[in-house]
Design a protein around this motif. Structure first.
Motif, PDB file in Angstrom:
ATOM      1  N   HIS A 177     -13.516  -8.757   3.768  1.00  0.00           N
ATOM      2  CA  HIS A 177     -12.484  -8.030   3.006  1.00  0.00           C
ATOM      3  C   HIS A 177     -11.822  -8.991   2.013  1.00  0.00           C
ATOM      4  O   HIS A 177     -11.690 -10.185   2.280  1.00  0.00           O
ATOM      5  N   ASP A 218     -13.153  -3.983  -0.836  1.00  0.00           N
ATOM      6  CA  ASP A 218     -11.996  -3.390  -0.158  1.00  0.00           C
ATOM      7  C   ASP A 218     -12.515  -2.479   0.963  1.00  0.00           C
ATOM      8  O   ASP A 218     -13.731  -2.415   1.207  1.00  0.00           O
ATOM      9  N   SER A 219     -11.618  -1.773   1.639  1.00  0.00           N
ATOM     10  CA  SER A 219     -12.037  -0.984   2.803  1.00  0.00           C
ATOM     11  C   SER A 219     -13.125   0.019   2.450  1.00  0.00           C
ATOM     12  O   SER A 219     -14.074   0.208   3.212  1.00  0.00           O
ATOM     13  N   PHE A 243      -9.672  -2.140  12.739  1.00  0.00           N
ATOM     14  CA  PHE A 243     -10.046  -0.763  12.368  1.00  0.00           C
ATOM     15  C   PHE A 243     -11.263  -0.757  11.436  1.00  0.00           C
ATOM     16  O   PHE A 243     -12.040   0.198  11.422  1.00  0.00           O
ATOM     17  N   TYR A 270      -5.514   7.722   6.695  1.00  0.00           N
ATOM     18  CA  TYR A 270      -5.893   6.551   5.923  1.00  0.00           C
ATOM     19  C   TYR A 270      -6.892   5.777   6.787  1.00  0.00           C
ATOM     20  O   TYR A 270      -6.809   5.790   8.027  1.00  0.00           O
ATOM     21  N   ASN A 286      -6.894   2.895   7.498  1.00  0.00           N
ATOM     22  CA  ASN A 286      -6.180   1.936   8.343  1.00  0.00           C
ATOM     23  C   ASN A 286      -5.589   2.637   9.560  1.00  0.00           C
ATOM     24  O   ASN A 286      -4.366   2.797   9.696  1.00  0.00           O
ATOM     25  N   THR A 326      -9.359   6.380   1.771  1.00  0.00           N
ATOM     26  CA  THR A 326      -8.941   4.990   1.554  1.00  0.00           C
ATOM     27  C   THR A 326      -8.011   5.003   0.344  1.00  0.00           C
ATOM     28  O   THR A 326      -7.823   6.056  -0.287  1.00  0.00           O
ATOM     29  N   SER A 327      -7.509   3.836  -0.001  1.00  0.00           N
ATOM     30  CA  SER A 327      -6.622   3.815  -1.165  1.00  0.00           C
ATOM     31  C   SER A 327      -7.418   4.098  -2.435  1.00  0.00           C
ATOM     32  O   SER A 327      -6.841   4.410  -3.470  1.00  0.00           O
ATOM     33  N   HIS A 379       2.648  -5.082   2.281  1.00  0.00           N
ATOM     34  CA  HIS A 379       2.992  -4.441   0.999  1.00  0.00           C
ATOM     35  C   HIS A 379       4.432  -3.948   0.961  1.00  0.00           C
ATOM     36  O   HIS A 379       5.010  -3.817  -0.118  1.00  0.00           O
ATOM     37  N   HIS A 414      -0.455  -2.300  -5.272  1.00  0.00           N
ATOM     38  CA  HIS A 414      -1.251  -1.475  -4.352  1.00  0.00           C
ATOM     39  C   HIS A 414      -0.407  -0.256  -3.946  1.00  0.00           C
ATOM     40  O   HIS A 414       0.813  -0.383  -3.786  1.00  0.00           O
ATOM     41  N   THR A 433      -7.273  -2.148  -3.762  1.00  0.00           N
ATOM     42  CA  THR A 433      -7.575  -3.567  -3.918  1.00  0.00           C
ATOM     43  C   THR A 433      -8.719  -3.751  -4.927  1.00  0.00           C
ATOM     44  O   THR A 433      -8.652  -4.599  -5.809  1.00  0.00           O
TER      45      THR A 433
HETATM   46  P1  13P Z   1      -7.823  -1.312   0.672  1.00  0.00           P
HETATM   47  O1  13P Z   1      -8.841  -2.285   1.112  1.00  0.00           O
HETATM   48  O2  13P Z   1      -8.278   0.100   0.845  1.00  0.00           O
HETATM   49  O3  13P Z   1      -7.315  -1.550  -0.711  1.00  0.00           O
HETATM   50  O4  13P Z   1      -6.587  -1.425   1.674  1.00  0.00           O
HETATM   51  C1  13P Z   1      -5.786  -2.536   1.654  1.00  0.00           C
HETATM   52  C2  13P Z   1      -5.428  -2.962   2.987  1.00  0.00           C
HETATM   53  O5  13P Z   1      -4.297  -3.047   3.347  1.00  0.00           O
HETATM   54  C3  13P Z   1      -6.493  -3.269   3.882  1.00  0.00           C
HETATM   55  O6  13P Z   1      -5.982  -3.390   5.121  1.00  0.00           O
END
Ligand code: 13P
Ligand code: SF4
Length: 393
Positions: free
Chosen positions: A40, A56-57, A80, A136, A138, A156-157, A241, A264, A281
């Protein structure tokens, strides 16, 4: 049952970084195509150096899903993410998290018992509504499975907005035929900020959203307000964040008037409102990679990524939005000693720190994850290049 990380054999703490690098290289060569290492973007540079793929995720879950040949996926990220990789890879692929202490405080803010209780209370209070649970990425595999089993999806974001749009219109896909006339309500886990920022950008005013506090009856809400809300946002947040505050944006604007602020969507609403750009990200990375020399950025995300971007783009000025310690301490637990230990065990045929999701959870979490993978993302769920406060399409 939660398994804790055992102390490493002392040798791994005694080796220098140079020695660890040589041993990791050797283990990687020995394992060859049997091994894939995913990293990541928030991992430290020393670890990223050994990743076959970074992202990213969303990108890493895609990469995990593509691994048909590998025997082992070593996930340099958090718990996760490794769980999702286990779900998305064939059964025979063994997924390893080099340090079991690499969890996520946000994911831990919603558990299955609380979710079941919340669902029962919502169904009781809003019997004439169609409630679609969206989680999400996460979040634990158990929450993903709950969501899959109840007609929802993971997001995801990168693709949050697209997933919410799907949820708001997807009668057919969710299998809830005949519910078309019902009001749709989204139950969004576990990051209230991502949910609020995205819903607002989609045109929903803040008074269409309520926060669900799992420690209170009805989540701490008045029943009428709960009924009227379009979005029920779980009371969770990212401890990294959430450190960014609106005054940090003001300070940057005063000191560097030319600088663009990019954050973010896990950041608070007030910060997102003041930012110039908002995105996942991968979106942040792409914006900076595409920017011309001389560009200036104040970035609101995890510090390891920001420092790496600053190093990779010396022709741009790239700073952290605030001087707070915006470090993901759990990601940081994955280091060279743990990576070396995990790989050398694989060379010896021993799988340590395997992340394995049980069959029932796997089945339904897969449904929710596959729905996510089928829905493309723009990277900026808030959906705009312009100052976020001014454009809501
Ligand atoms: P992304 O990887 O989806 O941007 O999420 C950021 C994050 O906090 C990963 O734990
Ligand atoms: Fe969890 Fe935040 Fe760390 Fe991501 S950055 S793993 S959301 S604590």
């Amino acid at each position: 049952m939660k398994v804790w990380q055992q102390p490493l054999p002392p040798i791994y703490q005694k080796l220098t970084d140079a020695e660890l690098r040589v041993r990791i290289d050797l283990a990687k060569q020995t394992l060859g195509k049997r091994l894939v290492i995913l990293g990541h973007h928030y991992q430290q540079d020393a670890v990223i150096e050994f990743a076959d793929f970074t992202g990213d995720s969303f990108e890493l879950s895609r990469k995990a899903a593509e691994q048909k040949e590998a025997e082992y996926v070593v996930f340099c990220g958090v718990h996760f993410m490794a769980e999702s990789a286990d779900i998305l890879t064939p059964e025979r692929v063994r997924v390893v998290l080099p340090d079991l202490g690499a969890g996520c405080s946000m994911a831990d803010m919603a558990n299955l018992d609380q979710t079941l209780e919340c669902w029962a209370q919502l169904e009781d209070t809003c019997p004439d509504q169609r409630i679609v649970p969206i989680t999400y990425m996460n979040s634990s595999a158990a929450i993903k499975a709950f969501v899959g089993e109840h007609g929802g999806a993971v997001c995801t974001s990168s693709n949050c907005r697209n997933v919410l749009e799907w949820a708001l219109k997807a009668d057919k896909e969710t299998g809830r035929q005949g519910d078309k006339e019902k009001k749709t309500k989204i139950l969004f886990f576990p990051d209230q900020h991502l949910g609020r920022n995205t819903a607002f950008a989609m045109g929903y005013s803040l008074d269409r959203m309520v926060v669900w506090d799992p420690r209170e009856e009805l989540g701490g809400n008045d029943p009428q307000k709960l009924k009227e809300a379009d979005f029920v946002l779980w009371k969770g947040h990212c401890s990294v964040h959430q450190l960014f505050r609106p005054e940090h944006v003001d300070q940057v604007r005063e000191k560097f008037p030319e600088m663009k602020v990019i954050v973010h969507p896990e950041c608070r609403f007030e910060v997102v409102q003041k930012a110039d750009q908002v995105g996942s990200t991968a979106y942040v990375v792409k914006q900076i990679e595409a920017a011309p020399p001389g560009s200036q950025w104040a970035v609101g995300t995890e510090v390891h990524l920001i420092n790496r971007l600053a190093h990779q783009h010396p022709d741009q000025k790239i700073i952290v939005l605030s001087d707070c310690q915006c470090l993901c301490t759990t990601m940081y637990r994955i280091d060279l000693p743990h990576l070396c230990w995990a790989l050398e065990n694989l060379v010896e045929g021993k799988v340590v720190n395997e992340i394995k999701v049980d069959a029932h959870t796997r089945k339904w979490a897969m449904v929710a994850l596959e729905r996510m993978l089928a829905i493309k993302g723009t990277g900026n769920p808030v959906g705009k290049e312009q100052p976020v406060g001014t454009t809501v399409d």
